[in-house]
Design an enzyme around this catalytic site. Structure first.
Site, short mmCIF file in Angstrom:
data_model
loop_
_atom_site.label_atom_id
_atom_site.label_comp_id
_atom_site.label_asym_id
_atom_site.label_seq_id
_atom_site.Cartn_x
_atom_site.Cartn_y
_atom_site.Cartn_z
N CYS A 95 0.80 -1.23 0.00
CA CYS A 95 0.00 0.00 0.00
C CYS A 95 0.83 1.27 0.00
CB CYS A 95 -0.95 0.01 1.20
SG CYS A 95 -2.10 -1.36 1.22
N HIS A 358 -9.05 2.88 -2.88
CA HIS A 358 -7.66 2.55 -2.51
C HIS A 358 -7.04 1.63 -3.56
CE1 HIS A 358 -4.11 1.49 -0.48
NE2 HIS A 358 -4.58 0.61 0.39
N CYS A 388 -0.85 2.42 6.55
CA CYS A 388 -0.43 1.11 7.02
C CYS A 388 -0.10 0.27 5.79
CB CYS A 388 -1.50 0.44 7.86
SG CYS A 388 -3.08 0.23 7.01
N GLY A 390 0.44 -3.87 4.30
CA GLY A 390 0.25 -5.30 4.51
C GLY A 390 1.53 -5.99 4.97
#
Length: 402
Positions: A95, A358, A388, A390
């Site tokens: 991300c 996203h 954040c 993964g």
């Protein structure tokens, strides 16, 4: 002998609209084409720049395979018509891939290795599934279910959000209220034209089979706004949604980020290049930090990354006037905000990923464009992009209006 770092300036920043995956208006548009659109749009913002001066294109992509594989950065650069002398490298920090691309491009300039760089991100979650087409984790990950540091890597993102909600005591009601506000803020910003500076409208082709003629009908369509925000969202409607990751959990599709398609691109330049090509800096890249956290509570990553980025930039949290905190889930967003004491008025003033979408590896570049233009529009000094990541990471990057 140490060498003093030079400044890296953002001189162009733009993005495509964000489409809903699988059913949205970008579902049939390839991610390399989305990247090419964003690159061409960024170049159009700096007509005085010689494209041959670009050293490299750094592009974030979370699942770099299939339609977005084969070094999509280089593919996109060629499709965009950049000179063949311009290189391309694809980076993956899930991300935070797009934000890491900005950091890597800026650092090349800051250490004096380049004068002009492109940072970008692209992702089609319509064409490439979240875990890829053939995921294969090491069997050692599953060797000890009690070892959360290992076993947490295999957790689905929703389960990590449930873990965060439990550990940080974030209620279902708070998550739904946060999600509702995300949609309302996004809709208000759209109505006020707040996204106009950062979004470049794109024309896409929709294909549909005409059964009567056995021909494929191609219809061009120009899109200029993100399509995820829902005017019909209500707290009551969100409260009725079933949990999808744990039977007695609190995380639903309504208080989670939307899977999406999109791309963004920024052009960065040294002071020498700014003067040479008579460019107008939009912002200065200040600092960046990434930190690891236990994989099973990956959503808390910004709690570690934000203070590190502030220290690297010599700033205090109160100095940051605009914060783009990626809303992977309402649970992790609230846990981060509550833990660090972030001012809710500064966080995602135009909504976040719950409403806007996203597109994984593209989000960092997209939200960087948001911050750069918001700082100028609102006459604010410092802004931050944070998310954040993964498998247990957090990232944060800071920008200064100039």
């Amino acid at each position: 002998m140490s060498k003093q770092l030079q400044d890296a300036y953002i001189v162009a920043a733009t993005r495509t609209p964000i489409g809903r995956s699988h059913r949205g208006y970008l579902r049939q548009t390839r991610p390399d084409d989305l990247l090419a659109m964003a690159l061409r749009a960024a170049l159009a913002q700096v007509p005085g720049l010689d494209p041959a001066a670009i050293e490299d294109v750094v592009c974030g992509c979370a699942i770099p395979e299939a339609q977005q594989g084969l070094n999509v950065a280089r593919v996109g650069a060629v499709l965009a018509g950049l000179p063949k002398s311009v290189g391309g490298i694809t980076v993956n920090r899930f991300c935070a891939s797009g934000l890491s691309a900005v950091q890597m491009a800026a650092d090349r300039i800051r250490v004096g290795e380049a004068d002009v760089m492109v940072a970008a991100g692209t992702e089609s979650m319509s064409m490439v599934p979240m875990m890829g087409n053939s995921p294969s984790l090491s069997p050692a990950i599953f060797s000890n279910p009690d070892d959360l540091d290992r076993y947490g890597i295999a957790y689905g993102m929703g389960l990590t959000a449930e873990k965060v909600a439990q550990q940080w005591k974030v209620s279902r009601e708070a998550q739904d209220e946060f999600a509702y506000r995300s949609h309302m803020k996004a809709l208000a910003a759209m109505q006020a034209g707040e996204f106009g500076d950062e979004i470049t409208p794109v024309t896409v082709e929709e294909r549909e089979l005409d059964l009567a003629s056995a021909e494929v009908k191609v219809t061009p369509r120009t899109v200029s706004l993100d399509e995820g925000a829902r005017a019909d969202t209500t707290p009551e409607g969100l409260a009725k949604l079933r949990t999808v990751f744990a039977a007695r959990g609190s995380v639903t599709a309504g208080n989670s980020s939307q899977t999406s398609d999109g791309a963004g691109a920024l052009i960065l330049a040294s002071e020498a290049a700014v003067k040479r090509f008579n460019l107008q800096p939009l912002a200065r890249f200040v600092s960046y930090a990434s930190r690891g956290v236990p994989p099973h509570i990956m959503g808390i990553g910004p709690v570690e990354a934000i203070p590190a980025a502030l220290r690297a930039g010599g700033l205090r949290q109160d100095d940051i006037a605009w914060i783009e905190l990626n809303e992977a889930f309402a649970a992790q967003s609230l846990a981060v905000m509550n833990t660090l004491g972030l001012d809710p008025a500064k966080v995602n003033p135009m909504g976040g990923a719950i409403a806007l979408g996203h597109p994984l590896g593209a989000t960092g570049a997209i939200r960087s464009a948001t911050v750069v233009h918001a700082l100028r529009r609102k006459n604010l000094r410092y802004g931050m992009v944070t998310m954040c990541v993964g498998m247990g990471q957090g990232a944060a990057g800071i920008f200064e209006r100039v």
